[in-house]
Structures are given as C-alpha cells and as structure tokens.
Motif scaffolding. Structure first.
Motif, PDB file in Angstrom:
ATOM      1  N   VAL A 104       0.856  -1.188   0.000  1.00  0.00           N
ATOM      2  CA  VAL A 104       0.000   0.000   0.000  1.00  0.00           C
ATOM      3  C   VAL A 104       0.888   1.232   0.000  1.00  0.00           C
ATOM      4  O   VAL A 104       2.106   1.155   0.188  1.00  0.00           O
ATOM      5  CB  VAL A 104      -0.940   0.005   1.226  1.00  0.00           C
ATOM      6  N   ASN A 105       0.260   2.381  -0.176  1.00  0.00           N
ATOM      7  CA  ASN A 105       0.957   3.665  -0.093  1.00  0.00           C
ATOM      8  C   ASN A 105       0.616   4.343   1.222  1.00  0.00           C
ATOM      9  O   ASN A 105      -0.559   4.398   1.608  1.00  0.00           O
ATOM     10  CB  ASN A 105       0.561   4.574  -1.259  1.00  0.00           C
ATOM     11  N   ASP A 106       1.630   4.854   1.902  1.00  0.00           N
ATOM     12  CA  ASP A 106       1.358   5.581   3.138  1.00  0.00           C
ATOM     13  C   ASP A 106       0.807   6.956   2.803  1.00  0.00           C
ATOM     14  O   ASP A 106       0.552   7.291   1.635  1.00  0.00           O
ATOM     15  CB  ASP A 106       2.605   5.646   4.017  1.00  0.00           C
ATOM     16  N   VAL A 107       0.606   7.792   3.812  1.00  0.00           N
ATOM     17  CA  VAL A 107      -0.036   9.083   3.593  1.00  0.00           C
ATOM     18  C   VAL A 107       0.807   9.989   2.704  1.00  0.00           C
ATOM     19  O   VAL A 107       0.279  10.889   2.034  1.00  0.00           O
ATOM     20  CB  VAL A 107      -0.320   9.756   4.959  1.00  0.00           C
ATOM     21  N   ILE A 112       4.757   0.868   0.672  1.00  0.00           N
ATOM     22  CA  ILE A 112       5.254   0.089   1.808  1.00  0.00           C
ATOM     23  C   ILE A 112       4.613  -1.285   1.796  1.00  0.00           C
ATOM     24  O   ILE A 112       3.590  -1.503   1.149  1.00  0.00           O
ATOM     25  CB  ILE A 112       4.954   0.798   3.155  1.00  0.00           C
ATOM     26  N   GLU A 113       5.235  -2.203   2.521  1.00  0.00           N
ATOM     27  CA  GLU A 113       4.679  -3.533   2.743  1.00  0.00           C
ATOM     28  C   GLU A 113       4.240  -3.622   4.201  1.00  0.00           C
ATOM     29  O   GLU A 113       4.993  -3.252   5.108  1.00  0.00           O
ATOM     30  CB  GLU A 113       5.720  -4.614   2.438  1.00  0.00           C
ATOM     31  N   ILE A 114       3.030  -4.126   4.418  1.00  0.00           N
ATOM     32  CA  ILE A 114       2.482  -4.172   5.769  1.00  0.00           C
ATOM     33  C   ILE A 114       1.669  -5.446   5.946  1.00  0.00           C
ATOM     34  O   ILE A 114       1.044  -5.942   4.997  1.00  0.00           O
ATOM     35  CB  ILE A 114       1.601  -2.916   6.044  1.00  0.00           C
ATOM     36  N   ALA A 149      -6.742   0.733   5.044  1.00  0.00           N
ATOM     37  CA  ALA A 149      -7.299   2.035   5.407  1.00  0.00           C
ATOM     38  C   ALA A 149      -6.444   2.743   6.452  1.00  0.00           C
ATOM     39  O   ALA A 149      -6.202   3.953   6.365  1.00  0.00           O
ATOM     40  CB  ALA A 149      -8.733   1.858   5.917  1.00  0.00           C
ATOM     41  N   VAL A 150      -5.983   2.006   7.457  1.00  0.00           N
ATOM     42  CA  VAL A 150      -5.167   2.613   8.508  1.00  0.00           C
ATOM     43  C   VAL A 150      -3.785   2.977   7.976  1.00  0.00           C
ATOM     44  O   VAL A 150      -3.231   4.037   8.312  1.00  0.00           O
ATOM     45  CB  VAL A 150      -5.050   1.646   9.708  1.00  0.00           C
ATOM     46  N   ALA A 151      -3.208   2.121   7.136  1.00  0.00           N
ATOM     47  CA  ALA A 151      -1.863   2.380   6.615  1.00  0.00           C
ATOM     48  C   ALA A 151      -1.810   3.654   5.785  1.00  0.00           C
ATOM     49  O   ALA A 151      -0.784   4.346   5.763  1.00  0.00           O
ATOM     50  CB  ALA A 151      -1.384   1.193   5.792  1.00  0.00           C
ATOM     51  N   THR A 152      -2.888   3.996   5.098  1.00  0.00           N
ATOM     52  CA  THR A 152      -2.893   5.178   4.237  1.00  0.00           C
ATOM     53  C   THR A 152      -3.104   6.483   5.004  1.00  0.00           C
ATOM     54  O   THR A 152      -3.043   7.562   4.402  1.00  0.00           O
ATOM     55  CB  THR A 152      -3.995   5.053   3.167  1.00  0.00           C
ATOM     56  N   THR A 153      -3.336   6.407   6.310  1.00  0.00           N
ATOM     57  CA  THR A 153      -3.567   7.626   7.098  1.00  0.00           C
ATOM     58  C   THR A 153      -2.330   8.066   7.880  1.00  0.00           C
ATOM     59  O   THR A 153      -2.365   9.114   8.513  1.00  0.00           O
ATOM     60  CB  THR A 153      -4.724   7.420   8.079  1.00  0.00           C
ATOM     61  N   TYR A 154      -1.258   7.276   7.848  1.00  0.00           N
ATOM     62  CA  TYR A 154      -0.040   7.614   8.586  1.00  0.00           C
ATOM     63  C   TYR A 154       1.167   7.532   7.656  1.00  0.00           C
ATOM     64  O   TYR A 154       1.179   6.735   6.714  1.00  0.00           O
ATOM     65  CB  TYR A 154       0.190   6.642   9.752  1.00  0.00           C
ATOM     66  N   PRO A 155       2.204   8.323   7.931  1.00  0.00           N
ATOM     67  CA  PRO A 155       3.464   8.120   7.207  1.00  0.00           C
ATOM     68  C   PRO A 155       4.217   6.925   7.787  1.00  0.00           C
ATOM     69  O   PRO A 155       4.035   6.572   8.956  1.00  0.00           O
ATOM     70  CB  PRO A 155       4.226   9.427   7.467  1.00  0.00           C
ATOM     71  N   TYR A 156       5.022   6.300   6.952  1.00  0.00           N
ATOM     72  CA  TYR A 156       5.842   5.190   7.449  1.00  0.00           C
ATOM     73  C   TYR A 156       6.779   5.679   8.541  1.00  0.00           C
ATOM     74  O   TYR A 156       6.908   5.060   9.587  1.00  0.00           O
ATOM     75  CB  TYR A 156       6.649   4.587   6.296  1.00  0.00           C
TER      76      TYR A 156
END
Length: 282
Positions: A104-107, A112-114, A149-156
C-alpha cells in the motif's frame, strides 16, 4: 438484523432416559396389542432421537427448523433440541488471522509492505450465520481492508518528533486498527480482541533510497545533539575559568579558546595538541 436467542433444549441424560422409557412403553403396548399407542410412542421417541446433538466446550449450535431461526444452544454436553432441525456448529474459541503482506501507499505516497495479526472470536452465532455469508472469509477480507485504510492515514516514518508514524507509534496504530476492525466486523457478531502489525517495511523499489535518507537524518540529528552539547560545555568551561580567577581572557583569546574546545569535542577523531615552545629566534 437477527439477534441471538436461546433455543429450546433438554438435558441429554434426561432426554436419553425419556427416549428409552418411550421405547420400552411402546414395546409393551405392542405386546398388549395396542398398536396405535405403540406406534405413537415409538414415533415420539424417534422424533426425540433426531434432536440429539453434542455441544463441545466453547461451541454453539444454531438451530434452524423449516428455514426459520429457532435459537442457539450453548449448553455443553449432550442435549436434545428441536427434532428434525438443521443444526450448524459455530466455534466460540479465540482465533488468529494472519494477513498477507499487503503493498500500500502511506499518507506521503511512499509504497510500503504491511501485514498484521488479528485476534478475534465469535460472540453472536446468529449474526455469524445469517447476517454474513461465510463469516471466516468476511473476517479475512475486512481485516485486509482495514489494514489498508489505517496504513494510508499515517506516514511510514517522520523526522518530526510530534508526528504519529507507523514505525514509531505501534501501540497507537494497533489501537486504531482494532477499533476500525471492530466497526467493520460487529455486523458478523465478531469481537476483535487485538490487532497488531507483524510486518512493516518500505517496498523493495524504494527501500535503498529510504535507508540512505534515514541514515542521513540520523547523522544530522546526532551532529545537532553533539554541537548543542559542545557549545554548552565550552560556555561552562570558559565561565568557570573566569569565575575561579584561573585566567583572565580578553575577547580574542576567549574566542580562540572556545574554538579550540569546540574542535576538540565535535571532531570525529582525537585532536592532536600543538605545543608552542617559543620561536627559534627569540
């Protein structure tokens, strides 16, 4: 939406005793040539036999009769419930779901891989059976959706101490992921006990560049801390020398001493002192 309720059930030991008694009385009725009574009693016994079921610990039985939800049996052991009913077993045990590694892509748009592990259990068997289709698959899909959804709301990662990040604020991210999952899975009668990240990394195509960025940021932060400490040490040293009357420095010599102290403290390598022994032609 269907709410779970208790189904009719009879203690299995009592039910088996009643079945044996009905069969015995029915057999006696046949011997006495009272065939109608005998057939009736045997049919009643057969009906009760069809309702015999076994409930394991931490399991529930959803009872369906002629397409209608009749209730749920949670009493463990052998029980007798509604005859000729369809019974579905739902596990109430705590289970884990390990998600796949998601890209996914962070904010900030960085790939990133999660991955995460979700600990859950069914608390409402009726919702798990009737409100969703194949609740295990529903849990898997909704879990991965919530992780994205959560990963896209924060920067890595972030170089600001006051920013929440996926890497630096694992507890906060896990709590938000748990709440997000609970909102999504309550329709299936599922309680989310915990959701925690198990894998977090930059995607391979940018991993090397981001590693260099992190190293550069770490060097800058370390240098800043060293310089701040060196300035304070130099100030304290000069102030103490002058306060104790050890030396009397003018502005030029004070600047030279501070410069020498900063060079000695900040330098990566050990400094080599230069000893002035005087001029050859003095």
């Amino acid at each position: 939406m269907i709410q779970e309720r208790k189904a009719w059930s009879l203690n299995g030991i009592i039910g088996l005793g009643l079945i044996i008694a009905l069969i015995a009385v029915g057999a006696f009725a046949f011997i006495q040539q009272q065939f109608i009574i005998g057939i009736f009693l045997v049919l009643v016994a057969a009906c009760l036999i069809s309702g015999i079921t076994i409930v394991q610990p931490n399991q529930s039985i959803v009872v369906i009769f002629l397409g209608k939800y009749m209730g749920t049996v949670r009493r463990e052991g052998i029980v007798v419930t509604i005859p000729f009913s369809v019974r579905r077993t739902i596990s109430l045990r705590v289970r884990n779901f390990n998600s796949n590694r998601l890209k996914v892509n962070d904010v900030n748009g960085n790939p990133i891989e999660i991955a995460a592990v979700v600990v859950f259990k069914v608390v409402d068997a009726a919702k798990a059976v009737f409100d969703v289709d194949q609740y295990e698959q529903f849990v898997e899909i909704q879990s991965e959706t919530a992780i994205r959804a959560v990963a896209t709301t924060y920067p890595y990662d972030s170089f600001e101490d006051n920013d929440l990040t996926l890497r630096g604020n694992a507890d906060e991210v896990s709590n938000e992921l748990t709440q997000e999952l609970q909102e999504r899975l309550k329709v299936a009668g599922v309680e989310v006990i915990e959701a925690r990240l198990t894998h977090l990394a930059y995607s391979t195509e940018i991993a090397q560049a981001m590693l260099q960025r992190q190293q550069a940021s770490a060097i800058i932060s370390a240098r800043k801390q060293i310089v701040d400490g060196a300035v304070g040490m130099a100030q304290d040293a000069v102030a103490r020398l002058e306060r104790d009357g050890i030396v009397d420095l003018d502005d030029e010599r004070r600047v030279a001493m501070i410069n020498n102290l900063l060079v000695s403290i900040v330098s990566d390598q050990g400094t080599q002192p230069v000893v002035n022994t005087g001029s050859l032609y003095q």
